[in-house]
Design a protein around this motif. Structure first.
Motif, PDB file in Angstrom:
ATOM      1  N   THR A 234       0.844  -1.199   0.000  1.00  0.00           N
ATOM      2  CA  THR A 234       0.000   0.000   0.000  1.00  0.00           C
ATOM      3  C   THR A 234       0.876   1.244   0.000  1.00  0.00           C
ATOM      4  OG1 THR A 234      -0.121   0.126   2.419  1.00  0.00           O
ATOM      5  CG2 THR A 234      -1.832  -1.163   1.297  1.00  0.00           C
ATOM      6  N   VAL A 235       0.349   2.283  -0.620  1.00  0.00           N
ATOM      7  CA  VAL A 235       0.957   3.609  -0.569  1.00  0.00           C
ATOM      8  C   VAL A 235      -0.101   4.533   0.015  1.00  0.00           C
ATOM      9  CG1 VAL A 235       1.895   5.532  -1.894  1.00  0.00           C
ATOM     10  CG2 VAL A 235       2.486   3.182  -2.521  1.00  0.00           C
ATOM     11  N   SER A 236       0.163   5.075   1.190  1.00  0.00           N
ATOM     12  CA  SER A 236      -0.812   5.887   1.913  1.00  0.00           C
ATOM     13  C   SER A 236      -0.270   7.285   2.152  1.00  0.00           C
ATOM     14  CB  SER A 236      -1.171   5.228   3.247  1.00  0.00           C
ATOM     15  OG  SER A 236      -1.605   3.899   3.060  1.00  0.00           O
ATOM     16  N   SER A 237      -1.176   8.158   2.580  1.00  0.00           N
ATOM     17  CA  SER A 237      -0.797   9.540   2.840  1.00  0.00           C
ATOM     18  C   SER A 237      -1.343   9.977   4.187  1.00  0.00           C
ATOM     19  CB  SER A 237      -1.337  10.460   1.734  1.00  0.00           C
ATOM     20  OG  SER A 237      -1.126  11.819   2.056  1.00  0.00           O
ATOM     21  N   THR A 238      -0.672  10.942   4.782  1.00  0.00           N
ATOM     22  CA  THR A 238      -1.165  11.516   6.034  1.00  0.00           C
ATOM     23  C   THR A 238      -2.345  12.447   5.786  1.00  0.00           C
ATOM     24  OG1 THR A 238       0.481  13.281   5.843  1.00  0.00           O
ATOM     25  CG2 THR A 238       1.077  11.347   7.165  1.00  0.00           C
ATOM     26  N   GLN A 239      -2.633  12.747   4.522  1.00  0.00           N
ATOM     27  CA  GLN A 239      -3.768  13.583   4.135  1.00  0.00           C
ATOM     28  C   GLN A 239      -4.697  12.779   3.223  1.00  0.00           C
ATOM     29  OE1 GLN A 239      -1.923  16.896   2.159  1.00  0.00           O
ATOM     30  NE2 GLN A 239      -0.917  17.661   4.007  1.00  0.00           N
ATOM     31  N   ILE A 240      -5.968  13.144   3.222  1.00  0.00           N
ATOM     32  CA  ILE A 240      -6.920  12.464   2.352  1.00  0.00           C
ATOM     33  C   ILE A 240      -6.595  12.762   0.890  1.00  0.00           C
ATOM     34  CG2 ILE A 240      -9.342  12.290   1.680  1.00  0.00           C
ATOM     35  CD1 ILE A 240      -8.650  10.926   4.289  1.00  0.00           C
ATOM     36  N   LEU A 241      -6.551  11.716   0.082  1.00  0.00           N
ATOM     37  CA  LEU A 241      -6.209  11.860  -1.334  1.00  0.00           C
ATOM     38  C   LEU A 241      -7.473  12.110  -2.145  1.00  0.00           C
ATOM     39  CD1 LEU A 241      -3.712   8.849  -1.594  1.00  0.00           C
ATOM     40  CD2 LEU A 241      -3.173  11.272  -1.239  1.00  0.00           C
ATOM     41  N   THR A 242      -7.750  13.356  -2.415  1.00  0.00           N
ATOM     42  CA  THR A 242      -8.910  13.684  -3.241  1.00  0.00           C
ATOM     43  C   THR A 242      -8.603  13.494  -4.726  1.00  0.00           C
ATOM     44  OG1 THR A 242      -8.225  16.010  -3.232  1.00  0.00           O
ATOM     45  CG2 THR A 242      -9.821  15.320  -1.558  1.00  0.00           C
ATOM     46  N   ASN A 243      -7.321  13.403  -5.050  1.00  0.00           N
ATOM     47  CA  ASN A 243      -6.902  13.207  -6.447  1.00  0.00           C
ATOM     48  C   ASN A 243      -6.283  11.828  -6.651  1.00  0.00           C
ATOM     49  OD1 ASN A 243      -4.635  13.682  -4.905  1.00  0.00           O
ATOM     50  ND2 ASN A 243      -3.517  14.729  -6.558  1.00  0.00           N
ATOM     51  N   TRP A 244      -6.808  10.824  -5.957  1.00  0.00           N
ATOM     52  CA  TRP A 244      -6.218   9.495  -6.030  1.00  0.00           C
ATOM     53  C   TRP A 244      -6.185   8.904  -7.444  1.00  0.00           C
ATOM     54  CZ3 TRP A 244      -9.304   5.782  -7.998  1.00  0.00           C
ATOM     55  CH2 TRP A 244     -10.678   5.915  -7.873  1.00  0.00           C
ATOM     56  N   PRO A 245      -7.126   9.233  -8.369  1.00  0.00           N
ATOM     57  CA  PRO A 245      -6.994   8.674  -9.727  1.00  0.00           C
ATOM     58  C   PRO A 245      -5.682   9.066 -10.403  1.00  0.00           C
ATOM     59  CG  PRO A 245      -9.213   9.532  -9.398  1.00  0.00           C
ATOM     60  CD  PRO A 245      -8.398   9.990  -8.234  1.00  0.00           C
ATOM     61  N   GLU A 246      -5.214  10.279 -10.148  1.00  0.00           N
ATOM     62  CA  GLU A 246      -3.944  10.710 -10.732  1.00  0.00           C
ATOM     63  C   GLU A 246      -2.789   9.919 -10.134  1.00  0.00           C
ATOM     64  OE1 GLU A 246      -3.502  14.900 -10.324  1.00  0.00           O
ATOM     65  OE2 GLU A 246      -5.506  15.355 -11.097  1.00  0.00           O
ATOM     66  N   LEU A 247      -2.839   9.688  -8.815  1.00  0.00           N
ATOM     67  CA  LEU A 247      -1.802   8.900  -8.156  1.00  0.00           C
ATOM     68  C   LEU A 247      -1.805   7.467  -8.683  1.00  0.00           C
ATOM     69  CD1 LEU A 247       0.369   8.541  -5.940  1.00  0.00           C
ATOM     70  CD2 LEU A 247      -1.501   7.994  -4.362  1.00  0.00           C
ATOM     71  N   ALA A 248      -3.001   6.892  -8.845  1.00  0.00           N
ATOM     72  CA  ALA A 248      -3.108   5.520  -9.350  1.00  0.00           C
ATOM     73  C   ALA A 248      -2.508   5.399 -10.745  1.00  0.00           C
ATOM     74  CB  ALA A 248      -4.568   5.086  -9.362  1.00  0.00           C
ATOM     75  N   LYS A 249      -2.792   6.376 -11.588  1.00  0.00           N
ATOM     76  CA  LYS A 249      -2.252   6.366 -12.948  1.00  0.00           C
ATOM     77  C   LYS A 249      -0.738   6.445 -12.941  1.00  0.00           C
ATOM     78  CE  LYS A 249      -2.831   8.558 -17.468  1.00  0.00           C
ATOM     79  NZ  LYS A 249      -3.531   9.636 -18.233  1.00  0.00           N
ATOM     80  N   GLN A 250      -0.180   7.258 -12.049  1.00  0.00           N
ATOM     81  CA  GLN A 250       1.270   7.399 -11.947  1.00  0.00           C
ATOM     82  C   GLN A 250       1.921   6.095 -11.491  1.00  0.00           C
ATOM     83  OE1 GLN A 250       2.536  10.584  -9.357  1.00  0.00           O
ATOM     84  NE2 GLN A 250       4.632   9.816  -9.212  1.00  0.00           N
ATOM     85  N   ILE A 251       1.329   5.453 -10.475  1.00  0.00           N
ATOM     86  CA  ILE A 251       1.909   4.226  -9.926  1.00  0.00           C
ATOM     87  C   ILE A 251       1.800   3.071 -10.915  1.00  0.00           C
ATOM     88  CG2 ILE A 251       1.665   2.501  -8.100  1.00  0.00           C
ATOM     89  CD1 ILE A 251       0.828   4.732  -6.223  1.00  0.00           C
ATOM     90  N   GLU A 252       0.739   3.031 -11.699  1.00  0.00           N
ATOM     91  CA  GLU A 252       0.564   1.958 -12.675  1.00  0.00           C
ATOM     92  C   GLU A 252       1.684   1.932 -13.713  1.00  0.00           C
ATOM     93  OE1 GLU A 252      -3.361   2.696 -14.137  1.00  0.00           O
ATOM     94  OE2 GLU A 252      -4.255   1.112 -12.899  1.00  0.00           O
ATOM     95  N   GLY A 253       2.435   3.018 -13.820  1.00  0.00           N
ATOM     96  CA  GLY A 253       3.547   3.060 -14.759  1.00  0.00           C
ATOM     97  C   GLY A 253       4.746   2.248 -14.314  1.00  0.00           C
ATOM     98  N   HIS A 254       4.776   1.812 -13.049  1.00  0.00           N
ATOM     99  CA  HIS A 254       5.899   1.001 -12.561  1.00  0.00           C
ATOM    100  C   HIS A 254       5.852  -0.382 -13.207  1.00  0.00           C
ATOM    101  CE1 HIS A 254       8.630  -1.131  -9.866  1.00  0.00           C
ATOM    102  NE2 HIS A 254       9.028   0.052  -9.402  1.00  0.00           N
ATOM    103  N   LYS A 255       6.983  -0.906 -13.598  1.00  0.00           N
ATOM    104  CA  LYS A 255       7.029  -2.159 -14.361  1.00  0.00           C
ATOM    105  C   LYS A 255       6.532  -3.381 -13.587  1.00  0.00           C
ATOM    106  CE  LYS A 255      11.922  -3.018 -13.226  1.00  0.00           C
ATOM    107  NZ  LYS A 255      13.266  -3.243 -13.791  1.00  0.00           N
TER     108      LYS A 255
END
Length: 255
Positions: A67-88
């Motif tokens: 898991t990748v979590s934040s100390t703040q609520i991620l209101t833009n989590w779709p952008e984060l998900a798209k970025q992480i999906e780029g990892h091989k």
């Protein structure tokens, strides 16, 4: 004709005349011991292979591999998900918000770990949709307060599909009658059966409903990852966090 020394010695003593009964007895005991040792080794290897398969296909198919979590609520989590999906090594990403509480129904009480999820994304990282025995995780919709539970839990609580069940949160709410626990009634919209302990420990609700219960902005606490190799979870999660702001942190199934 060339023969390996081990084969030569084995054939020599196997074909030898049994003039000494003591030596024959020792040879027999040795062969029986060797046979039993190989049988035990094969059995242990089979058990370990089965455990490895069970760990990968069932337990880690339900709980987060990383898991990748934040100390703040991620209101833009779709952008984060798209970025992480780029990892091989990342095969899927899904948002989550977790809360602990107790379920009550028919006079029964049980503790539970509830995850707020987006069904469309959850299918990318979890095997739950393949083990639904009643209903569907697609029935988890914003504002409808549906819940998906394991069969062990529903059997223990005496409820079934479309029955109501109450979730009690450990947070207290002030009222004219004093401080009372916070609770919310949910409708059972799905039942899954993995055949493991998670059937009696985990439940799923809509991501936005989890935010509402926790009185948080619409968003997620973090994202969970599905990897092509579960044993790379510590390495991959740390690599991802290094490229994110300081308020992000990682965890994985190994601890």
């Amino acid at each position: 004709m060339f023969k390996p020394i081990s084969l030569y010695i084995g054939l020599k003593y196997t074909r030898a005349r049994r003039s000494n009964h003591f030596i024959s007895f020792i040879a027999l005991v040795s062969m029986i011991g060797l046979t039993l040792g190989v049988a035990v080794l094969i059995t242990v290897l089979s058990v370990m292979n089965g455990f490895d398969r069970e760990l990968k296909n069932r337990v880690l198919g339900m709980i987060p591999q990383a898991t990748v979590s934040s100390t703040q609520i991620l209101t833009n989590w779709p952008e984060l998900a798209k970025q992480i999906e780029g990892h091989k090594h990342v095969q899927g990403v899904a948002p989550f918000t977790q809360l602990q509480g107790m379920l009550t129904a028919q006079g029964q009480v049980a503790g539970i770990m509830v995850s707020g999820i987006e069904p469309e994304y959850e299918k990318k990282v979890s095997i739950i949709q393949n083990h639904m025995v009643e209903g569907s995780i697609d029935s988890l919709k914003k504002g409808e307060f549906g819940i998906v539970l394991g069969k062990q839990m529903t059997d223990a609580m005496g409820v079934g599909l479309n029955d109501n069940i109450t979730l009690v949160l450990p947070e207290a709410t002030p009222s004219p009658a004093g401080v009372v626990p916070r609770f919310k009634r949910f409708k059972v919209v799905g039942i899954f059966s993995i055949g493991a302990e998670v059937d009696s420990m985990m439940g799923y609700i809509a991501l936005n409903d989890a935010s509402t219960l926790l009185r948080l902005p619409d968003g997620a606490q973090g994202v969970r990852l599905k990897l092509d190799d579960i044993f790379l979870a510590p390495q991959v999660s740390q690599e991802i966090v290094r490229d994110l702001p300081a308020n992000f942190y990682a965890s994985d199934w190994t601890y």
